[in-house]
Design a protein around this motif. Structure first.
Motif: not given
Length: 664
Positions: A182-191
């Motif tokens: 989930e932590s990586v997913r949040r970054h992926a949605l922004a970039r």
């Protein structure tokens, strides 16, 4: 039994002294490093700040035994590797001005030192142009050359090995892995321009490839592709694009907002970003939820991914060590920008998208595909020949028994013909106490709705096939049990809940006609209702006395610790005056007064619209049904009624064929 600590002697006084650096870092780790996902977040932040285009995260035992983050960023020079592990050492900021305008993901300079204090940490990095990379072991300080391409690899082994008590609070490996993903997913949605890969125990768990964005291309297209990759195609199919820039504040809000039908029972698909940073903020959450007030059913939670771009100087990200909380200089302007952006996106009737699909020419490959944002699948059945020109005629029996949609007084009439027709003083609005001030009485409100409806012209029957396809909701065919309208359009069949649809139409017209300058009529109480109030409630009642009067409430101090309710809205005269006053005061204390007034006014208008809409079991003529469909196509938010229930549903030809096993 008394606690033994109650009789424990006071500890002897100890001298005040400086704490060791390692203990200071371990204390800081308690704030920064909560679980393996916290480490993943900090390391991915650093990789993005280094300009990485591909980030790989490798985990063992959910991140407890190993967290390795590899990137292809700019790298770290050999002489700066040891400095990077010191407390409050960073390349992101240099002075207060840069702190107030920070545009990077990280800037505090304490994450690596805190992580290294509770784990076995090593850094492997190579600059572009150097012939070899350098590996630094944080525990021993040993620095030696090692092979690697340009970029940085940061390994964290045996998390919390030096603080066993913290390790006992970790959950199972599967739970910790889910938090890391989930932590990586949040970054992926922004970039969307950066690729991400997650490996666990040597197996690829998640991978999101970078979405290249050509110069001058629309960023919303790349964002939609990344949202579809990360959250699934259903998210894109059940959401609409949001794009709005406030002229006054310069705040830009973009992203996607879920359709009301896609609301969930949990807020597990709500993502808010401020200048590319994922944040949790009550202002943002409340603004998004407020935009759904008129269209969401019950206690459902909307889905959305919203991105806010604003001047970094107007938002303080140095509020929490994890940088997940922010503070806005003017939270009201941010709240309004998000609310209006989502409201504008939701206001457009989705039936208009059907018209775009209907205008696409039929080919041998099949009929036109329905818009992806509506979630309908294109039909693969054989192409049907265009319908021959038809003319609809209303049956004389229906014409005699029908009730005109634009005649609200007739629609308010009782179902049984034996019941006398209501007079102006006995309309449902008046019977239910929907009283406004003398300028807007229930009778004038009904007249207003009647005048509005009378402006709608009755469409004539279509005289060509092209006339049918230009109407998104098609043409009415029949009425079922006096409740539903069946219509035929280019995609198939449309089923309309006529009461819910007309309720929304009347509601939107009443809001437009009455405006926001009408105070709500109040009714004085014969005996004022008093209640014990907190100091905050007393202060709110005094500060918002004018707002309370606009809402039809009169709440005055009775004593330093008591408030008295002397008047309540006429529509709520039979309710609990004290409970009403407490709830309004609590909302005024937390929210903007104008928003509270608007919500209260809309609730009363919604009640009036519900009583003014066409009732079930009313026989309508084909012309009246077509008139209702045409109004739905032009009325904002006509896809849901005032209570958030859907007003119409589309059944495609593919779905109808499936019901009868055609083509099998």
């Amino acid at each position: 039994m008394r606690s033994m600590t109650a009789f424990a002697p006071a500890a002897p006084r100890r001298a005040i002294q400086d704490l060791p650096d390692e203990l200071i870092s371990q204390i800081a780790a308690g704030e920064v490093v909560e679980r393996p996902a916290s480490v993943v977040r900090e390391l991915v932040d650093n990789a993005l700040d280094a300009g990485a285009t591909q980030i790989t995260v490798r985990l063992l035992a959910g991140g407890v035994r190993l967290i390795a983050v590899e990137d292809d960023g700019c790298g770290i020079p050999r002489e700066e590797l040891s400095v990077a592990l010191r407390r409050h050492a960073t390349s992101k900021i240099r002075d207060l001005q840069e702190l107030e305008h920070v545009g990077t993901m990280g800037f505090r300079g304490e994450a690596l030192a805190a992580i290294a204090s509770v784990s076995e940490t090593s850094i492997l990095s190579r600059l572009d142009g150097e012939d070899k990379a350098w590996l630094l072991e944080a525990r021993s300080g040993e620095l030696r050359p090692a092979p690697r391409n340009r970029g940085t690899t940061l390994e964290v082994k045996e998390l919390f090995f030096s603080t066993p008590a913290r390790r006992k609070f970790l959950k199972s490996d599967a739970t910790e892995l889910a938090h890391c993903i989930e932590s990586v997913r949040r970054h992926a949605l922004a970039r969307p321009d950066v690729g991400f890969a997650i490996w666990h125990e040597g197996k690829l768990v998640e991978q999101w490839r970078a979405v290249p964005l050509a110069e001058g291309a629309d960023r919303n297209e790349a964002l939609a592709r990344r949202l579809g990759d990360v959250l699934g195609d259903d998210f894109i199919a059940n959401s609409i694009a949001v794009q709005r820039t406030s002229a006054s504040s310069g705040i830009t809000v973009y992203g996607r907002a879920g359709l009301p039908d896609a609301a969930r029972s949990r807020p597990d698909q709500q993502y808010c970003y401020v200048n590319g940073r994922f944040v949790r903020d009550k202002v943002l959450t409340h603004a998004a939820k407020s935009a759904y007030e008129d269209v969401l059913h019950g206690h459902k939670q909307p889905i959305y991914a919203l991105y806010v771009e604003m001047d970094p100087a107007r938002v303080d990200v140095n509020v929490h060590p994890t940088k997940i909380e922010v503070r806005f200089r003017d939270s009201r302007e941010v709240h309004q920008a998000i609310k209006h952006a989502v409201e504008d996106a939701l206001a457009a009737p989705r039936a208009a998208l059907l018209a775009d699909a209907a205008q696409a020419p039929l080919t041998e490959a099949g009929p036109p595909a329905a818009p992806a944002s509506l979630g309908w699948q294109p039909s693969t059945s054989p192409v049907r020949a265009p319908m021959a020109p038809q003319v609809q005629y209303a049956m004389p029996l229906q014409e005699a028994a029908g009730h005109k949609v634009n005649d609200l007084q007739a629609l308010w009439a009782p179902l049984c013909e034996a019941t006398p027709a209501p007079s102006a003083s006995t309309t449902p609005a008046a019977a239910t106490g929907l009283a406004w001030n003398t300028a807007t009485t229930p009778a004038t409100a009904a007249q207003t709705a009647t005048e509005i409806e009378n402006t709608t012209t009755q469409p004539s029957a279509p005289d060509s096939p092209s006339a049918d396809t230009t109407w998104p909701l098609g043409r009415a065919v029949a009425q079922i049990h006096g409740v539903y309208i069946l219509a035929e359009n280019a995609q198939g069949m449309v089923v309309v809940d006529m009461h819910a649809a007309h309720e929304r139409i009347v509601y939107e017209r009443l809001k437009e006609q009455l405006g926001n300058d009408q105070p709500i009529a109040s009714q004085p109480l014969l005996i004022p209702a008093t209640f014990a109030a907190t100091p905050q409630e007393v202060a709110t009642a005094e500060a918002h006395a004018d707002t309370l009067r606009v809402l039809g409430l009169e709440v005055v101090p009775f004593s330093p610790k008591t408030l008295a309710v002397r008047a309540v809205p006429a529509t709520l005269a039979q309710g609990d005056a004290v409970e009403l006053a407490r709830s309004v005061l609590a909302e005024l204390e937390q929210q903007d007064a104008s928003g509270v007034i608007q919500r209260a006014r809309n609730e009363i208008l919604a009640t009036m619209a519900c009583h003014g809409a066409v009732r079930a079991n009313r026989r309508l003529t084909l012309d009246e049904m077509n008139a209702l469909l045409r109004q739905m196509e032009t009325t904002e938010r006509s896809d849901q009624c005032n209570h958030g229930r859907p007003t119409w549903r589309q059944l495609s030809m593919k779905e109808l064929d499936g019901l009868f096993l055609r083509g099998r």
